[in-house]
Design an enzyme around this catalytic site. Structure first.
Site, mmCIF file in Angstrom:
data_model
loop_
_atom_site.group_PDB
_atom_site.id
_atom_site.type_symbol
_atom_site.label_atom_id
_atom_site.label_comp_id
_atom_site.label_asym_id
_atom_site.label_seq_id
_atom_site.Cartn_x
_atom_site.Cartn_y
_atom_site.Cartn_z
ATOM 1 N N GLU A 97 0.799 -1.250 -0.047
ATOM 2 C CA GLU A 97 -0.051 -0.038 -0.077
ATOM 3 C C GLU A 97 0.883 1.283 0.033
ATOM 4 O O GLU A 97 0.474 2.349 -0.635
ATOM 5 C CB GLU A 97 -0.920 0.003 1.233
ATOM 6 C CG GLU A 97 -2.180 -1.157 1.077
ATOM 7 C CD GLU A 97 -3.250 -1.290 2.374
ATOM 8 O OE1 GLU A 97 -3.705 -1.884 2.282
ATOM 9 O OE2 GLU A 97 -2.572 -0.284 3.588
ATOM 10 N N HIS A 136 -10.483 1.518 0.327
ATOM 11 C CA HIS A 136 -10.664 0.765 1.524
ATOM 12 C C HIS A 136 -12.162 0.564 1.535
ATOM 13 O O HIS A 136 -12.782 -0.274 2.380
ATOM 14 C CB HIS A 136 -10.507 1.236 3.078
ATOM 15 C CG HIS A 136 -8.909 1.031 3.033
ATOM 16 N ND1 HIS A 136 -7.935 1.881 2.471
ATOM 17 C CD2 HIS A 136 -7.996 0.418 4.097
ATOM 18 C CE1 HIS A 136 -6.853 1.740 3.057
ATOM 19 N NE2 HIS A 136 -6.795 0.482 3.736
#
Length: 287
Positions: free
Chosen positions: A145, A178
């Site tokens: 990420e 997310h």
């Protein structure tokens, strides 16, 4: 007029590339079309492959998005924050700064007893699934990420926008990403739409806030390792259990709340001096 058009096109190109990179990252996680939830060993192992693949795919987006002038000023690896100068400081100082911010939660763990906490986690980690979850949360997720959303995304945006605008806006890509957990909560965990939406909105809020902090650290330190370690530490700590504070006795409660405030205030005062670019030999503020 032509200059204005070039500027608008450059901004559009940067945003489009970053959006496409974010979509590609999410697509790599869901390309397997697993019927299990995200914590199932099969799903985790397949997504490990996706995360590893993105380590090679993400730099391609960065390479396409960089201007010739930027490439001439610094090596490609340095632009991504992969360099040796200031490495020691980048490993320890941002982590120390973040631990100050988490002074309250750390004090709660001390009060609860580290020995009990880690004895329980050691027992849990004996299970294969929990080991994979630990590796995902503390190694693979922070690595993939941060590399994608900071190392390969921020340099592209910084060419078209001011550092302040980039730090404040770039985490939106990270936060929105997310929301894919919402689909998993509904279809694999059986949650209602409203419950899944509330959890995802809350997750979007704090991941976006963390993304701003991480983007700031990367811009100031110029090191990937600093944001990787901070991300892993934050995943380890998790979101503070505020409700637990209410269960403490008055004196203990006042002490813990005071440490929360002290940690936040200290972090605010130390944020700029402890991330001074010269401290990390960061001469790559090229944008």
């Amino acid at each position: 007029m032509e200059h204005d058009f070039d500027g608008v096109f450059k901004c559009f190109k940067s945003i489009f590339l970053c959006f496409l990179l974010s979509v590609t990252y999410l697509a790599s996680l869901h390309v397997w079309n697993s019927r299990f939830n995200r914590d199932h060993p099969s799903t985790i192992k397949k997504r490990f492959i996706s995360a590893f693949t993105m380590l090679f795919v993400s730099p391609c987006f960065l390479y396409i998005g960089l201007d010739d002038e930027t490439v001439e000023k610094a090596a490609f690896l340095e632009i991504m924050g992969l360099r040796y100068q200031g490495l020691g400081q980048a490993i320890f100082v941002p982590l120390f700064l973040t631990m100050i911010l988490f002074l309250g939660p750390i004090s709660m763990e001390l009060c609860n007893g580290f020995s009990k906490l880690y004895a329980k986690r050691k027992e849990e980690n004996q299970q294969h699934t929990n080991k994979l979850i630990w590796i995902r949360n503390h190694l693979v997720a922070p690595l993939s990420e941060e590399f994608t959303y900071r190392s390969c995304m921020l340099p592209v945006l910084l060419q078209s926008f001011t550092p302040t605008a980039t730090v404040l806006s770039s985490p939106l890509f990270f936060g929105v990403a997310h929301f894919h957990h919402m689909w998993e909560r509904i279809h694999h965990m059986g949650m209602s739409f409203d419950s899944a939406l509330k959890i995802s909105c809350f997750q979007f809020t704090y991941t976006t806030m963390f993304g701003m902090y991480s983007a700031y650290l990367f811009y100031r330190t110029g090191h990937f390792v600093s944001i990787f370690i901070v991300h892993a530490f934050c995943n380890h700590m998790g979101f503070p259990d505020i409700a637990e504070i209410c269960t403490y006795k008055p004196r203990k409660r006042i002490t813990i709340v005071s440490l929360f405030v002290l940690g936040f205030v200290s972090w605010c005062f130390l944020l700029v001096p402890l991330t001074e670019p010269r401290r990390y030999h960061n001469n790559l503020l090229l944008f």
